[in-house]
Each structure stands twice: as C-alpha cells, then as structure tokens.
Design an enzyme around this catalytic site. Structure first.
Site, PDB file in Angstrom:
ATOM      1  N   GLY A  16       0.820  -1.201   0.000  1.00 41.87           N
ATOM      2  CA  GLY A  16       0.000   0.000   0.000  1.00 41.87           C
ATOM      3  C   GLY A  16       0.851   1.247   0.000  1.00 41.87           C
ATOM      4  O   GLY A  16       2.033   1.206   0.370  1.00 41.87           O
ATOM      5  N   GLY A  18       0.673   5.667   0.599  1.00 42.29           N
ATOM      6  CA  GLY A  18      -0.045   6.869   0.970  1.00 42.29           C
ATOM      7  C   GLY A  18       0.778   8.108   0.677  1.00 42.29           C
ATOM      8  O   GLY A  18       1.827   8.039   0.023  1.00 42.29           O
ATOM      9  N   THR A  20       2.487   9.922   2.735  1.00 37.75           N
ATOM     10  CA  THR A  20       3.717  10.093   3.510  1.00 37.75           C
ATOM     11  C   THR A  20       4.534   8.817   3.665  1.00 37.75           C
ATOM     12  O   THR A  20       5.645   8.869   4.195  1.00 37.75           O
ATOM     13  CB  THR A  20       3.377  10.605   4.923  1.00 37.75           C
ATOM     14  OG1 THR A  20       2.531   9.651   5.573  1.00 37.75           O
ATOM     15  CG2 THR A  20       2.672  11.951   4.857  1.00 37.75           C
ATOM     16  N   SER A  22       5.107   4.308   2.356  1.00 36.13           N
ATOM     17  CA  SER A  22       4.756   3.102   1.600  1.00 36.13           C
ATOM     18  C   SER A  22       4.893   1.903   2.526  1.00 36.13           C
ATOM     19  O   SER A  22       5.757   1.873   3.402  1.00 36.13           O
ATOM     20  CB  SER A  22       5.677   2.935   0.393  1.00 36.13           C
ATOM     21  OG  SER A  22       5.550   4.039  -0.494  1.00 36.13           O
ATOM     22  N   ASP A 111      -5.925   8.890  13.422  1.00 37.46           N
ATOM     23  CA  ASP A 111      -6.009   8.631  11.981  1.00 37.46           C
ATOM     24  C   ASP A 111      -6.822   7.359  11.712  1.00 37.46           C
ATOM     25  O   ASP A 111      -6.410   6.483  10.957  1.00 37.46           O
ATOM     26  CB  ASP A 111      -4.604   8.500  11.379  1.00 37.46           C
ATOM     27  CG  ASP A 111      -4.630   8.613   9.848  1.00 37.46           C
ATOM     28  OD1 ASP A 111      -5.644   9.106   9.312  1.00 37.46           O
ATOM     29  OD2 ASP A 111      -3.654   8.182   9.206  1.00 37.46           O
TER      30      ASP A 111
END
Length: 694
Positions: A16, A18, A20, A22, A111
């Site tokens: 995955g 994002g 900021t 990996s 988050d």
C-alpha cells in the site's frame, strides 16, 4: 532490495502507498517471519515533530495481514453498497475492542479510517479486523487536549479539518473524542459503501462545502450531500435504502452515529457512553421473524436475559402487530411464547429458518422495499479513458452485485411466503379434522339416543304431562343433530378447499426451486468481472496500442450488453415474478383469513349445539328418572287403572316399563357426560393457534 538490521524487503512487494509512506511485505532476517514494514518518504518529515519519531531511518514494523484493509474490502464492487450485516457486526466488534484497548492505555489514534483497519482470516474462515498505523498516535488522557493536526481529511473532525485542510488559523485544542468522529465516518462507510458527507464534485474538490456540510449538520442527521453545483445541502437521518443492514440493527446503530458525528465536542458522546451503547448491540442476539401478513423478514435484536414479553414488544416496534395479536409457527408447528419466560426459550432461528408470525390484523402484504439497481448504474463515455472506463465498469459491476443480492432476497421471500402459508394451511386442516371429529362424535351420540323410542308405549297417556315435555326435548335434539350434520358437511367442503390450496402451494414451491434467474444473473456477473479485471490492469498503463485499444472498445460494448442483460433478467423475470407472487399471496391470505373466521363460526356453532344438547339430555334424563320412579310407586301401591282398550299390540308389563325407563335414563346420563366431554375438546381446540387473519 532494502533492509534494516532485522528486516529485509523488496520494493516490488508493495502492499500500500499513501501520501507520507509506503508499506511493503518484509521478512525477519533471522526467523523468516513475514511482516509489514512502513517506510516513510520525504513528505512525512513535514508532519508535526511529535509523530515523526526520533530518527529519519526508522520504519514501522507491523503484523502482516494477508487480506488487505477494510478499505480494500469496501472498494471491491461486491461491497459498493456496504457490508452484509454479519460482516459489519464483525467490524464493529473489532473496532470497539481495539479502541477500548487504546483508551485503557491512554492513547488517541488520530487517523482512524478504513485504510488503517486491516483484515485477516482466522482459522475457521472468519474475518478479524485490527487497528493499525499508529504513526499519528500519542498518549492522551480523557481530560487532556492537543493542538497538532494529523489524519485523513474525509475522516477528520470538522475543527481539525478547518485547520489542516482549509488552513484557517484557530486556537482550538482537541480531545480524545476526535477519534469518535473518525469512527462514525468509518462505520457509516462500512454500512453503506460511501462517505456520509459528500459535496458536489466530491470531498477533495469542494473543500469549503465539505466543511459547511460537517459544521452545519443538524442534530440527529448522520449524512449530508450536495447533489448539484451551488445546490442546497440535503440531510439524512437514516441509512440509505441500499444499505444491507436490517431495520432492527439500523434502529440500534443510527442513534450512535448521530451522537458521535456531533461537531460540538460538548454535545458529542464520550468514549464511556460509546462503549456502553456499542457493547449493548454486540451483546444482543438476533431472532429472525418472517411476518406472513406483511411478507417481510425482520431481524429482532434482544438480550438473551430479556423476557419474551420484551421480545414481543420489539416485534411490535418493527411490525406494528400488538403482542396480543402475535401468533407464531416454527418449522411448521405452533409456537406458543409465554411472555413471562426468558427469551432463551425462543428457538434458534436463521434467515432461512425464521419464526413465522401471523396476526389478527388485516393488511395487504407489502413485501421487500428496495431501490432499483438500474438507477445506480453509470454508462461508458464513447472515447477511451482508461481510468474513467475502470471507474464506470466498477460502478456497473457494483450495481450488478446489488441486483444479485436483491434477486436472492426476493426469491427467498417467495419461498418464505409459500412455506409459511403452507404451514398455516396445515394447521387449518388439523383444526378441520379435530372439529369434524368432535362434530361426528356428537352426531353419533345424538343418533344413538334418537334412534330408540323406549317410552312410546306411554306416549298416549295425556295425564302424564312430562311425556309432552320429553317429546319436545327429543324434537329439539333432532334439530340440533341436523345443525351438526350441516356443520360436518361444511367442514368437509372446507377441507377440500384447503387441500386444493395446499397442492397449489407445493406446486409453486417447486417452481421457485427451479427458478433460473439467479444463475443467469451470476453468469453475466462472472463475465463482467473478467472484463473489469482487465480494465483494472489497464488503468495504470500510460496508454494502449491500436490493437489493444480496439479490444478495449469491444470489451466496453460487451460489458454494457452484459449489464443490460443482467438488469433485464432482474427486472423482467425476478422482480415481476416476485410482484405477481406478492399479489397472489395477498389473495391467498384473504382466503385463509375467511376460512379461519368461517371455522371459528362453525366451531362456535358446534360448541353451542353441544352445550344445548347437553342441557336437553340432562333434562330428558331427569324426566325419565321421574317417570320410572312414578311407575315404580304405582306398582308398589297396587294402584289400578281402568282397563286398557283392546290392543293388537299390547304394551309391556309395568315391571318391564320401569326397567326400560331406568336403562334409558342411564343412557341419557352417559350421553350428557359425553357431550360435556365434547365441549371440553372444543374449548381446547379453540385455544390452538390457527391461521392468520389478513
């Protein structure tokens, strides 16, 4: 290859990515254990210092979850409209357990989102979800605040969104309840397949409207949308009709969402109340109830320690059928639910084996309410747009899976209608047999009594007035016998009618089992899914060659044809068949209702005849008693009467007459007792649940 002192991974093993960091699949160098490592990129160093860690070379090592994240589950076309009820409850259980653990350790996650809830499969094939990615987490007690902002904007509390996304200066401090807002958005997403707050153009394109929706949301609303540019904001206080959660679960969940999706922190629930209310849901058991008169399957959530009276009230809330009018069958047998007993005495039910509820209330079957998937299906644009075509195919496939689910539900509903009605007819037939048996027994006794005329030899003696009264009683008994005979004939005709309906229902059930619409829809979906997988691969390519582009265009045409065929089968075969079955079910329910009322009237007539016959027999027995006594006295006193006229058929001697009277008296007493027993049988019969009124 990349590595740390203890772990090794290849950049091709990307799990995955994002903004900021990996995440890669990695292995422990010593043990070979498979793990997931999160490697931060340069953008991560723009985050607040408190969430960066002490050094730039650090990576986060996490448990490897082979089944992706909750987000990947929700992004699959199969779950375009949310998770099935059983899977949603697993998510709720795991999220609540994870958050409870964090709060016990004084940690705020900051988050929470579907992408940070990983899924793995247990040894028995069950889903297990785990909260992950604590890069933004920090220790924080319930009464503490923080000022730094971190998280994913669609799931951010509005106060944090204002500062982090809109970049508006403000001096607000945030508490642990910001996690509750993120949980609310996540649970809504899991239940419906979409975000609760959607401005026109999407949350990322219209950030100001996104902020307006979340801050202007009225109390009690759980979703808000803007359907056209510069259009009004529309609020929803319920989950959408496309949601797969039952009304029973929704009634428990919606108040929780309304109270944690509250922008004012003073009005928002705290974690204690959140844990209390969600635990209340998770500790309940579900009882499946199919309302035969409504043709609707209900999920009734109750605690095992509740009384059946509470269960009956819960059924009333969903069906509007008062407890006193609720009658149940389970697997074809009458099921008497004693209100004072524990709910644990209720049979174990499933969606395919529910309690069948019928009521005395008259109503038209409404059946399953649903939204036509054709309304949610997008269309391809003529030009080749790899990303756009993928998105369109995904939406069309999602509508296709929704059609398949609805088709199965409609077919199951037909089966439950036919099976439940067949059971009710069986109960009615049992009622007919028992009533007919009682009626014939009464007729037999009356016929036995009326078939002999043992005091006809004294009928010509006008000085004995009791003989006239006895004659009148016998005449009344004959009339009652005629009434019972008509009742017997009536019940026999009703039995024939019910037998015809029973055969018709069995034939219809065979037709339901032979239905091919589900297989046809599934076949279309399988072919569509193969094309969808190809589109998914193609979307990451910079472009297609000429031949590949022609194949891609042909795939779009085939995909559209398959979607059209699928919807055609769903609407013209499955939906129309279900609607016709619903109309027929209503007609049959009215017939059953009339038959039940008719049987009740016949039963009342039989009971009344038995009661009256019992009284007449008792009176006749007393007269015969008196007559035999008088004759015996006459004989004892030697009273002589005038010589009787010459008769070619002389009457019996007085001694024989007394004996006949005594025998007849005994028979009358036995007959009266038999009639009394008959009445007791009828009373018990009237208490046996019969068919529903509609």
């Amino acid at each position: 290859m990349q590595s740390t002192i203890s772990y090794l991974w290849h950049t091709d093993d990307l799990l995955g990515q994002g903004a900021t960091a990996s995440v890669y699949k990695a292995r422990n160098k010593k043990s070979g254990e498979v793990v997931a490592v999160k490697v931060f990129n340069t953008a991560s160093y723009m985050r607040p210092r408190e969430v960066q860690g002490p050094g730039r070379q650090k990576v986060l090592v996490m448990e490897y979850c082979s089944s992706g994240s909750l987000l990947s589950v929700l992004e699959s076309p199969e779950h375009a409209f949310g998770l099935p009820e059983d899977e949603f409850l697993v998510v709720l259980h795991c999220v609540v357990a994870g958050m409870n653990h964090l709060r016990e350790n004084g940690i705020v996650h900051r988050d929470i989102k579907p992408g940070n809830i990983m899924r793995l499969v247990g040894e028995e094939g069950q889903s297990i979800y785990k909260l992950t990615d604590f890069g933004a987490a920090r220790e924080l007690d319930d009464d503490e605040k923080f000022v730094s902002v971190y998280g994913t904007e669609e799931y951010l509390h509005p106060d944090m969104y204002e500062r982090a996304v809109l970049r508006k200066p403000q001096q607000k401090a945030f508490g642990v309840t910001v996690d509750l807002w993120s949980i609310g958005v996540t649970l809504y997403h899991a239940a419906t397949g979409s975000l609760p707050f959607i401005p026109f153009g999407g949350p990322r394109r219209n950030k100001e409207i996104m902020y307006r929706i979340t801050t202007e949301k009225p109390a009690g609303a759980i979703a808000g949308t803007q359907k056209r540019e510069n259009g009004p904001l529309e609020w929803s206080y319920t989950l959408p009709i496309t949601c797969q959660l039952s009304v029973g679960l929704q009634s428990q969940l919606v108040p929780i969402l309304a109270n944690i999706l509250e922008v004012e922190q003073a009005k928002c629930w705290g974690f204690d109340q959140f844990f209390a209310e969600t635990s209340d849901i998770l500790q309940r058991v579900v009882v499946h109830v199919f309302s035969l008169s409504q043709a609707v399957l209900h999920h009734v959530y109750i605690h095992a320690h509740n009384t059946i009276a509470i269960f009956l009230e819960a059924v009333y809330e969903q069906t509007s059928v008062a407890p006193r009018h609720q009658e149940y069958l389970f697997e074809g047998h009458p099921c008497v639910l004693e209100p004072s007993l524990s709910a644990q005495h209720i049979a174990h039910t499933t969606a395919s084996s529910p309690l069948t509820l019928f009521s005395m209330a008259s109503e038209t079957p409404k059946g399953l309410t649903f939204r036509d998937p054709a309304l949610d299906i997008p269309k391809f644009v003529p030009k080749v747009d790899l990303q756009g075509d993928y998105n369109t195919a995904k939406g069309m496939l999602g509508a296709g899976y929704q059609s398949l689910r609805l088709a199965r539900t409609l077919l199951d509903g037909q089966e439950l209608m036919l099976r439940g009605l067949h059971w009710v007819v069986e109960v009615l037939q049992t009622t007919c047999r028992r009533t007919l048996e009682v009626t014939r027994m009464a007729l037999l006794f009356l016929s036995s009594s009326l078939g002999t005329d043992r005091f006809s030899h004294v009928a010509g003696r006008p000085e004995i007035k009791e003989l006239k009264e006895a004659s009148e009683l016998r005449s009344r008994l004959r009339t009652l016998a005629e009434v019972l005979s008509r009742c017997s004939q009536n019940i026999t005709e009703t039995q024939k009618s019910l037998s015809g309906l029973s055969s018709e229902l069995l034939k219809n059930r065979d037709q339901v089992h032979e239905d091919r619409s589900i297989r046809q829809i599934q076949c279309c979906l399988d072919k569509m899914y193969l094309i969808y997988k190809q589109f998914k691969k193609s979307r990451i390519r910079p472009g297609l060659g000429y031949n590949e582009e022609q194949i891609h265009k042909l795939d779009k045409v085939n995909f559209s044809h398959l979607a059209k065929r699928l919807l055609q089968v769903f609407q013209e075969e499955r939906v129309q068949n279900y609607q016709a079955a619903l109309v027929m079910h209503g007609q049959r329910m009215r017939m059953v209702h009339e038959t039940r009322n008719h049987l009740r009237l016949v039963g009342c007539s039989v009971a009344a005849c038995n009661t009256e016959a019992q009284g007449a027999q008792e009176s006749l027995s007393k007269i015969l008693d008196w007559l035999s006594h008088q004759l015996l006295q006459d004989m004892t006193k030697g009273v002589q009467t005038s010589p009787p006229p010459t008769d070619p058929y002389p009457n019996p001697e007085p001694t024989d007459l007394v004996l006949h009277m005594q025998e007849l008296c005994k028979e009358m007493k036995v007959l009266a007792l038999d009639l009394q027993d008959n009445n007791h049988v009828i009373e018990r019969l009237s208490r046996v649940p019969t068919a529903p009124d509609v």
